[in-house]
Enzyme design. Structure first.
Site, PDB file in Angstrom:
ATOM      1  N   LYS A   1      38.428  53.386  -6.493  1.00 29.15           N
ATOM      2  CA  LYS A   1      39.780  53.885  -6.730  1.00 29.15           C
ATOM      3  C   LYS A   1      40.795  52.887  -6.156  1.00 29.15           C
ATOM      4  CE  LYS A   1      37.062  57.450  -7.502  1.00 29.15           C
ATOM      5  NZ  LYS A   1      36.561  57.899  -8.784  1.00 29.15           N
TER       6      LYS A   1
HETATM    7  C1  LIG Z   1      35.455  59.124  -8.329  1.00 24.57           C
HETATM    8  C2  LIG Z   1      35.683  60.478  -8.852  1.00 24.57           C
HETATM    9  C3  LIG Z   1      35.248  61.621  -8.165  1.00 24.57           C
HETATM   10  C4  LIG Z   1      34.391  61.538  -6.925  1.00 24.57           C
HETATM   11  O1  LIG Z   1      35.025  60.920  -5.867  1.00 24.57           O
HETATM   12  P1  LIG Z   1      34.196  60.655  -4.496  1.00 24.57           P
HETATM   13  O2  LIG Z   1      35.259  60.384  -3.495  1.00 24.57           O
HETATM   14  O3  LIG Z   1      33.342  59.471  -4.766  1.00 24.57           O
HETATM   15  O4  LIG Z   1      33.418  61.876  -4.197  1.00 24.57           O
HETATM   16  C5  LIG Z   1      35.568  62.854  -8.674  1.00 24.57           C
HETATM   17  N1  LIG Z   1      36.270  62.982  -9.808  1.00 24.57           N
HETATM   18  C6  LIG Z   1      36.706  61.915 -10.509  1.00 24.57           C
HETATM   19  C7  LIG Z   1      37.494  62.121 -11.751  1.00 24.57           C
HETATM   20  C8  LIG Z   1      36.397  60.628 -10.074  1.00 24.57           C
HETATM   21  O5  LIG Z   1      36.791  59.565 -10.784  1.00 24.57           O
END
Ligand SMILES: *Cc1c(COP(=O)(O)O)cnc(C)c1O
Length: 393
Positions: A199
């Site tokens: 992210k």
């Molecule tokens: C990356 C992601 C998650 C999970 O995030 P984590 O912090 O890795 O648990 C959940 N939903 C979406 C849409 C994502 O892109």
């Protein structure tokens, strides 16, 4: 690089190093390394003052009253459903077109995920696609701001109110995106965020729940910390002995102060990072504008994406299928990725028979993610676009 005396130390017959363009690199610098080191030197490495500050600053950035830091977006989604008492017998509408954690969170509380289709242009659920699969058992909807593209918050929040269901916003990808001129997260009932390195803003692993309700925030703080009525940080900081009580069976979903120290530095980078990504995305869009059958993601009418993922749909007019495009890009040193997954096509969800999801299946089959990160140069972009233009002929 020249050696002293001006002699090039490379063997002139060496071929230049093959070009490698990664799809994503987190922007982490010496400032983050120092902040993490300071947290270690302070002796306070578990959840403490830096987490509290990171929560305040992040919540302010996204326009929410409260932030509760947790270990990931997955655990943030889990706690959001626990907070609203979603459980066995309940249905939760989610897009299949999302990272699998969105659907998994529903199963963690014993509820049933019900897959809704998405809009072809945004990759997001709409009032119509949710309404099509909603039943009297629907307790909640988890809508995803997919890849950073905001869903229509005004329309979905109003519909959720009408239907009497909780709208949980999976904003894992959306730090720095806006909807109706406000940050994604502002005005939400509850939003879940991710600080995974994929992210824009990262703490290694990490997540946050944001919301405006103070009582909900207080319960979330207990839920992430074993159900304790006083946080470990407050207990340690107190001069008097504090006897804690455990009010309910809960979880250890805490973030560490080392992570929060990194997050606080990352917060300062976000605005610049989003501006840079939007400029690079606009350049991709211009360069690809006249290539038939390649459809890059764009801002929807109601907001602006942070372009966490720059995805491109490969339509039949392009003449070459998505997987072949990925293979050609890889051969040219470009690390692209298949587009967003579809949870209902994975073995973990083989026992679910969803209503038809034609747009989801088309997008997951035909889209790919192009490299976009702070270190991407215009020359890199020209190389990527060159491969795509050559293939089109
Ligand atoms: C990356 C992601 C998650 C999970 O995030 P984590 O912090 O890795 O648990 C959940 N939903 C979406 C849409 C994502 O892109």
């Amino acid at each position: 690089m020249s050696a002293p005396g001006g002699t090039d130390t490379r063997n002139p017959s060496d071929a230049p190093a093959p070009r490698r363009i990664p799809v994503m690199i987190p922007q982490l610098g010496e400032e983050e390394a120092q902040a993490a080191a300071e947290a270690v030197r302070s002796g306070w490495v578990a959840q403490g003052p830096r987490v509290a500050r990171f929560e305040r600053e992040f919540a302010a950035l996204v326009g929410a009253d409260h932030g509760v830091a947790v270990s990931s977006c997955t655990t943030a989604l889990h706690l959001a459903l626990v907070l609203w008492g979603v459980g066995p017998g309940d249905e939760v509408v989610v897009p299949s077109f999302s990272f699998i954690a969105t659907a998994n969170a529903v199963r963690y509380v014993g509820a049933t995920p019900v897959f809704a289709d998405v809009d072809l242009a945004t990759g997001n659920v709409t009032v119509a696609t949710v309404d099509a699969v909603r039943t009297p058992r629907t307790r909640a909807v988890i809508a995803v701001h997919q890849g950073g593209v905001p869903f229509d918050v005004a329309a979905l929040r109003a519909a959720a109110d009408r239907w009497g269901v909780v709208l949980v916003e999976d904003a894992a990808c959306a730090a720095g995106s806006t909807a109706y001129g406000r940050p994604v997260g502002a005005g939400a009932t509850v939003s879940a965020w991710s600080f995974h390195p994929r992210k824009l803003l990262t703490t290694g692993e990490g997540g946050m729940v944001t919301l405006d309700d103070p009582e909900g925030a207080a319960r979330l703080r207990r839920l992430r910390e074993h159900g304790m009525n006083v946080s470990a940080a407050d207990r340690h900081a107190s001069a008097q002995p504090v006897l804690e009580a455990y009010l309910e069976t809960a979880f250890n979903y805490r973030m560490t102060d080392i992570q929060a120290a990194i997050g606080l530095v990352q917060l300062d980078r976000l605005t610049g990072l989003v501006a840079q990504r939007r400029a690079l995305a606009a350049r991709y869009q211009d360069l690809l504008a006249d290539v038939d059958g390649l459809v890059p993601v764009r801002d929807p009418a109601h907001g602006e994406t942070n372009y966490q993922s720059f995805w491109v749909r490969v339509d039949p007019a392009y003449g070459v299928g998505r997987d072949e495009v990925l293979a050609e890009l890889a051969a040219a040193g470009v690390s692209a990725r298949r587009g967003i997954m579809a949870a209902h096509l994975e073995p973990a969800y083989a026992d679910v028979t969803p209503a038809p999801l034609p747009v989801t299946e088309r997008l997951t089959r035909d889209s790919l993610i192009l490299p976009l990160h702070h270190a991407l140069t215009e020359d890199d972009q020209d190389h990527v676009v060159g491969v795509l233009r050559k293939l089109a002929r």
